[in-house]
Design an enzyme around this catalytic site. Structure first.
Site, PDB file in Angstrom:
ATOM      1  N   LYS A  12       0.823  -1.219   0.000  1.00 13.85           N
ATOM      2  CA  LYS A  12       0.000   0.000   0.000  1.00 13.85           C
ATOM      3  C   LYS A  12       0.862   1.277   0.000  1.00 13.85           C
ATOM      4  O   LYS A  12       2.072   1.213   0.269  1.00 13.85           O
ATOM      5  CB  LYS A  12      -0.925  -0.024   1.219  1.00 13.85           C
ATOM      6  N   TYR A  52     -12.711  -2.040  -3.464  1.00 11.16           N
ATOM      7  CA  TYR A  52     -13.155  -2.173  -2.070  1.00 11.16           C
ATOM      8  C   TYR A  52     -14.680  -2.129  -1.937  1.00 11.16           C
ATOM      9  O   TYR A  52     -15.190  -1.807  -0.863  1.00 11.16           O
ATOM     10  CB  TYR A  52     -12.529  -1.068  -1.214  1.00 11.16           C
ATOM     11  N   ASN A 115      -1.841   0.309   6.978  1.00 12.83           N
ATOM     12  CA  ASN A 115      -1.334  -0.972   7.495  1.00 12.83           C
ATOM     13  C   ASN A 115      -0.480  -1.724   6.468  1.00 12.83           C
ATOM     14  O   ASN A 115      -0.315  -2.936   6.554  1.00 12.83           O
ATOM     15  CB  ASN A 115      -2.480  -1.819   8.041  1.00 12.83           C
ATOM     16  N   HIS A 118      -2.156  -5.323   1.633  1.00 13.12           N
ATOM     17  CA  HIS A 118      -3.465  -5.957   1.442  1.00 13.12           C
ATOM     18  C   HIS A 118      -3.231  -7.403   1.057  1.00 13.12           C
ATOM     19  O   HIS A 118      -2.264  -7.718   0.361  1.00 13.12           O
ATOM     20  CB  HIS A 118      -4.240  -5.268   0.302  1.00 13.12           C
ATOM     21  N   GLU A 129      -9.875 -10.715  -7.293  1.00  5.56           N
ATOM     22  CA  GLU A 129      -8.913  -9.613  -7.131  1.00  5.56           C
ATOM     23  C   GLU A 129      -7.750  -9.720  -8.130  1.00  5.56           C
ATOM     24  O   GLU A 129      -7.268  -8.707  -8.632  1.00  5.56           O
ATOM     25  CB  GLU A 129      -8.390  -9.584  -5.688  1.00  5.56           C
TER      26      GLU A 129
HETATM   27  P1  IDP Z   1      -7.973  -6.551   5.811  1.00  6.07           P
HETATM   28  O1  IDP Z   1      -7.162  -5.596   4.983  1.00  6.07           O
HETATM   29  O2  IDP Z   1      -7.191  -7.062   6.994  1.00  6.07           O
HETATM   30  O3  IDP Z   1      -8.609  -7.645   5.003  1.00  6.07           O
HETATM   31  P2  IDP Z   1     -10.608  -5.343   5.947  1.00  6.07           P
HETATM   32  O4  IDP Z   1     -11.545  -5.506   7.083  1.00  6.07           O
HETATM   33  O5  IDP Z   1     -10.911  -6.081   4.685  1.00  6.07           O
HETATM   34  O6  IDP Z   1      -9.139  -5.705   6.482  1.00  6.07           O
HETATM   35  O7  IDP Z   1     -10.503  -3.802   5.652  1.00  6.07           O
HETATM   36  C1  IDP Z   1      -9.896  -3.337   4.470  1.00  6.07           C
HETATM   37  C2  IDP Z   1      -8.980  -2.183   4.825  1.00  6.07           C
HETATM   38  O8  IDP Z   1      -9.790  -1.117   5.326  1.00  6.07           O
HETATM   39  C3  IDP Z   1      -7.977  -2.475   5.939  1.00  6.07           C
HETATM   40  O9  IDP Z   1      -6.800  -3.086   5.500  1.00  6.07           O
HETATM   41  C4  IDP Z   1      -7.733  -1.094   6.482  1.00  6.07           C
HETATM   42  O10 IDP Z   1      -6.790  -0.412   5.657  1.00  6.07           O
HETATM   43  C5  IDP Z   1      -9.082  -0.416   6.341  1.00  6.07           C
HETATM   44  N1  IDP Z   1      -9.853  -0.490   7.585  1.00  6.07           N
HETATM   45  C6  IDP Z   1     -10.446  -1.579   8.119  1.00  6.07           C
HETATM   46  N2  IDP Z   1     -11.082  -1.286   9.272  1.00  6.07           N
HETATM   47  C7  IDP Z   1     -10.875   0.037   9.464  1.00  6.07           C
HETATM   48  C8  IDP Z   1     -11.282   0.943  10.498  1.00  6.07           C
HETATM   49  O11 IDP Z   1     -11.959   0.601  11.464  1.00  6.07           O
HETATM   50  N3  IDP Z   1     -10.864   2.244  10.346  1.00  6.07           N
HETATM   51  C9  IDP Z   1     -10.119   2.657   9.291  1.00  6.07           C
HETATM   52  N4  IDP Z   1      -9.726   1.835   8.302  1.00  6.07           N
HETATM   53  C10 IDP Z   1     -10.086   0.538   8.388  1.00  6.07           C
HETATM   54 MG    MG Z   2     -10.078  -7.566   3.549  1.00  8.57          MG
END
Ligand code: IDP
Ligand code: MG
Length: 136
Positions: A12, A52, A115, A118, A129
């Site tokens: 990312k 997304y 983070n 992905h 994807e």
């Molecule tokens: P993942 O990336 O671990 O699969 P997902 O729940 O699919 O997590 O969420 C997609 C992305 O959305 C996350 O990687 C993160 O960057 C963002 N995200 C998820 N939850 C939150 C939140 O509560 N606040 C802000 N960003 C979030």
């Molecule tokens: Mg996810």
């Protein structure tokens, strides 16, 4: 029995910006992942919104899509035995603060939104994807 799978990984913007691309790729390789396709691109916000789409009702959806399209990303197809789950384990929890020691998000993640990586969450989504980024 071996179970070779492919999964989609994205380095990312926060990680590309900090020049972590090679370090993160090295972690995948050390852990047995083969990078079978890769490209460095910057996507439009509208493309991030499509990618997304499953999160469109979430409060963080708009920020998430702005963020993913805010700078260059590295999109990769990773191949390994049990690649989908293996990559999720190597990435660590969504929130870097909750990610286990030794995971990519623990090591490099800045916050729940920044983070660093992905990874597809199921074999079915991995196929969707991979097609999203690499269908010619
Ligand atoms: P993942 O990336 O671990 O699969 P997902 O729940 O699919 O997590 O969420 C997609 C992305 O959305 C996350 O990687 C993160 O960057 C963002 N995200 C998820 N939850 C939150 C939140 O509560 N606040 C802000 N960003 C979030
Ligand atoms: Mg996810």
């Amino acid at each position: 029995m071996s179970n070779i799978e492919q999964t989609l990984s994205i380095i990312k913007p926060d990680a590309v910006e900090r020049n972590l691309e090679n370090e993160i790729k090295e972690i995948f390789k050390i852990n047995g992942f083969k990078i079978v396709k890769e490209k460095k691109i910057q996507i439009e916000k509208t493309e991030a919104e499509k990618f997304y789409k499953v999160h469109e009702t979430k409060p963080f959806y708009n920020d998430l899509c702005s963020y993913l399209s805010s700078g260059p990303i590295v999109v990769m197809v990773l191949e390994n035995d049990n690649a989908v789950l293996g990559n999720r384990e190597l990435m660590g929890a969504t929130n870097p603060k909750e990610a286990k020691e030794g995971t990519i998000r623990k090591k490099y993640g800045i916050s729940i939104d920044k983070n660093s990586v992905h990874g597809s969450d199921s074999l079915e989504n991995a196929k969707v994807e991979i097609d999203f980024f690499f269908k010619d």
